[in-house]
Design an enzyme around this catalytic site. Structure first.
Site, PDB file in Angstrom:
ATOM      1  N   HIS A 153       0.830  -1.214   0.000  1.00 38.78           N
ATOM      2  CA  HIS A 153       0.000   0.000   0.000  1.00 38.78           C
ATOM      3  C   HIS A 153       0.863   1.262   0.000  1.00 38.78           C
ATOM      4  CE1 HIS A 153      -3.202  -2.789   1.306  1.00 38.78           C
ATOM      5  NE2 HIS A 153      -2.273  -3.265   2.105  1.00 38.78           N
ATOM      6  N   SER A 274      15.224  20.809 -16.344  1.00 37.60           N
ATOM      7  CA  SER A 274      14.041  21.615 -16.602  1.00 37.60           C
ATOM      8  C   SER A 274      14.494  22.930 -17.225  1.00 37.60           C
ATOM      9  CB  SER A 274      13.307  21.888 -15.292  1.00 37.60           C
ATOM     10  OG  SER A 274      12.510  23.046 -15.415  1.00 37.60           O
ATOM     11  N   LYS A 280      16.321  20.897 -11.178  1.00 40.72           N
ATOM     12  CA  LYS A 280      15.636  19.634 -11.480  1.00 40.72           C
ATOM     13  C   LYS A 280      16.500  18.622 -12.216  1.00 40.72           C
ATOM     14  CE  LYS A 280      11.643  18.798 -11.247  1.00 40.72           C
ATOM     15  NZ  LYS A 280      10.480  19.409 -11.859  1.00 40.72           N
ATOM     16  N   ASN A 282      15.200  15.212 -13.969  1.00 35.47           N
ATOM     17  CA  ASN A 282      13.959  14.458 -14.160  1.00 35.47           C
ATOM     18  C   ASN A 282      14.170  13.054 -14.718  1.00 35.47           C
ATOM     19  OD1 ASN A 282      12.509  16.721 -13.335  1.00 35.47           O
ATOM     20  ND2 ASN A 282      12.403  17.530 -15.426  1.00 35.47           N
ATOM     21  N   GLU A 287       9.455   7.884 -17.007  1.00 31.08           N
ATOM     22  CA  GLU A 287       8.115   8.429 -17.285  1.00 31.08           C
ATOM     23  C   GLU A 287       7.663   8.074 -18.693  1.00 31.08           C
ATOM     24  OE1 GLU A 287       7.645  12.621 -15.666  1.00 31.08           O
ATOM     25  OE2 GLU A 287       9.771  12.249 -15.367  1.00 31.08           O
ATOM     26  N   GLN A 319      -5.039  -6.042 -43.017  1.00 32.69           N
ATOM     27  CA  GLN A 319      -3.908  -5.168 -43.319  1.00 32.69           C
ATOM     28  C   GLN A 319      -3.620  -4.234 -42.139  1.00 32.69           C
ATOM     29  OE1 GLN A 319      -3.335  -3.737 -47.399  1.00 32.69           O
ATOM     30  NE2 GLN A 319      -3.544  -1.664 -46.603  1.00 32.69           N
TER      31      GLN A 319
END
Ligand code: ARG
Length: 458
Positions: A153, A274, A280, A282, A287, A319
């Site tokens: 969880h 960024s 940043k 990333n 993603e 096709q």
């Protein structure tokens, strides 16, 4: 190619609507391979002589070279790869070229080409899955002692070795390889000779064709053979599930690379910055992969939906199988490659993983197990430990900082050795049942994967 029956040309719009050459040109090598085998069968049946067969083979090879050097002129008016190649061949060598399509239809031809293509690509995907497995094992080897909380969880549950977490993905990917191997068996059946739908009155040696192309089996029902796309659906499913697994790994990587977790550091080469926020870094690869997995599922749905409404046998709808197939294969190959490259050089931030794994509540289950070993029924032990947890939160004192007296307020089964249970190393060592993450188990698993992956072939 069907000029006999028709008085007017196909409308330009219909040509544009119906062409597949803009994408099925990619099948050219398989189409040529299949036609060379077809020529051998025609020669064997006495439809063409050896000289004609040689002319066909030479012509086809020249065409292949022209395609590969960019000198071939693909024509939309010739609809697809099959007619483009056949027409070019006849232009080149005349009559023998015009004999090649004897006892063959584009319906069994396209089935052959796509099977040859799927066969090759299944192997390529399989190899790339192994490469990613190797990359994950490499990280496990590089950081054998890193401990992390295991989550359910997305709440901290129990401590595990980070290597154990990585090896969970290696297991998933191994099942993916099993599925690819299994699908391969049904791809690897030779359909040529099924004709349009009912074979031919001209009998060619299908076994000879199969042998030439390395197929161990031949399709046994001409109608099924020209309308069957199950092998593509299966492969698209296999790819979708690999995509789903990569997507889950992506999600973990994204969490791990966040400031909140900080469990791993991705290399600069596999992250982006960024344009606005200078700080940043990333995890775009992860993603993108999470995003692309949606497309893979879409491609599977697209094909299944195409097949579901079709009466027997070949219908032009079929096709529409190619674009999703090509897209899924291109996408998954690249995703596997880039993920392997990224994972192999990722670094575990062990000070961060250790800090997270040192949360004393991760050992609450171990406390309950301690009581069980002292004859307290598990349900009671669970409740006692639950109350202890509430007490610890309320008193703002972690388990290891509590006195024996305090423990004994909750159960007199607690003795002075209770503090030993609250040690991360002891807790991990104790998890030694089959499949559990004790360091000895994980070490054995790493070795076993290293050996297995050395000999992993389709
Ligand atoms: N381009 C077609 C396809 O991909 C080849 C088969 C065409 N057959 C036909 N009867 N029109 O399915």
């Amino acid at each position: 190619m069907w000029k006999g029956r028709f008085q007017t040309e196909t409308s330009n719009l219909v040509q544009r609507y119906g062409e597949s050459i803009s994408y099925d040109w990619r099948l050219y090598a398989y189409d040529i391979q299949g036609s060379i085998a077809q020529a051998a069968a025609l020669q064997d049946a006495g439809i063409i002589n050896k000289t004609e067969e040689r002319a066909i083979v030479r012509g086809l090879k020249d065409i292949q070279t022209e395609i590969e050097t960019g000198d071939f002129k693909f024509r939309t008016s010739l609809e697809d790869i099959h007619m483009n190649i056949e027409s070019a061949l006849t232009e080149k060598i005349g009559a023998p070229g015009a004999k090649l399509h004897t006892a063959r239809s584009r319906n069994d031809q396209v089935a052959l080409d796509t099977r040859l293509y799927c066969r090759e690509e299944t192997k390529r995907i399989f190899e790339r899955v192994s490469t990613l497995q190797n990359a994950l094992v490499t990280v496990a080897v590089n950081f054998p002692e890193a401990v992390v909380p295991g989550y359910t969880h997305l709440q901290r549950g129990q401590p595990v070795l980070f290597a154990h977490h990585l090896l969970a993905y290696v297991e998933m990917l191994e099942r993916d390889k099993g599925r690819l191997k299994d699908s391969y068996k049904r791809i690897n059946v030779m359909p040529l000779g099924s004709g349009a739908l009912a074979g031919s009155t001209i009998i060619l040696n299908r076994k000879l064709v199969a042998d030439k192309l390395g197929f161990p089996a031949i399709t046994q029902n001409s109608m099924d053979a020209v309308s069957d796309r199950d092998y593509i659906a299966e492969l698209l499913f296999d790819i979708s599930l690999i995509g789903v697994h990569l997507s889950r790994l992506s999600e973990d990587v994204i969490l791990w690379a966040s400031a909140e977790f900080g469990f791993i550091e991705l290399s600069d080469a596999h992250t982006t910055g960024s344009s606005l926020m200078p700080q940043k870094k990333n995890p775009d690869v992860a993603e993108l992969t999470r995003g692309k997995s949606g497309r893979l599922i879409g491609n599977l749905m697209s094909l299944l939906t195409t097949i579901k409404g079709l009466p027997m046998t070949y219908n032009r709808d079929l096709q529409e199988d190619k674009e999703p197939l090509f897209d899924s294969i291109d996408t998954i190959k690249l995703a596997l490659e880039v993920f392997a490259e990224m994972m192999a050089v990722s670094k575990v931030r062990e000070e961060r993983t250790l800090a997270a794994a040192s949360d004393p509540f991760l050992l609450a289950t171990d406390l309950a197990d301690y009581l069980v070993l002292r004859k307290v029924p598990f349900r009671d032990a669970h409740e006692i430990t639950g109350k202890l947890t509430a007490y610890s939160i309320q008193e703002k004192r972690d388990f290891p900082d509590m006195t024996l007296d305090e423990f004994q307020q909750f159960s007199d089964a607690f003795e002075s050795d209770v503090l030993k249970v609250l040690d991360l190393k002891t807790a991990l060592k104790a998890r030694k049942s089959v499949g559990a993450p004790s360091p000895a188990n994980v070490r054995r698993q790493i070795t076993s994967w290293q050996n297995k992956l050395k000999h992993s072939t389709m």
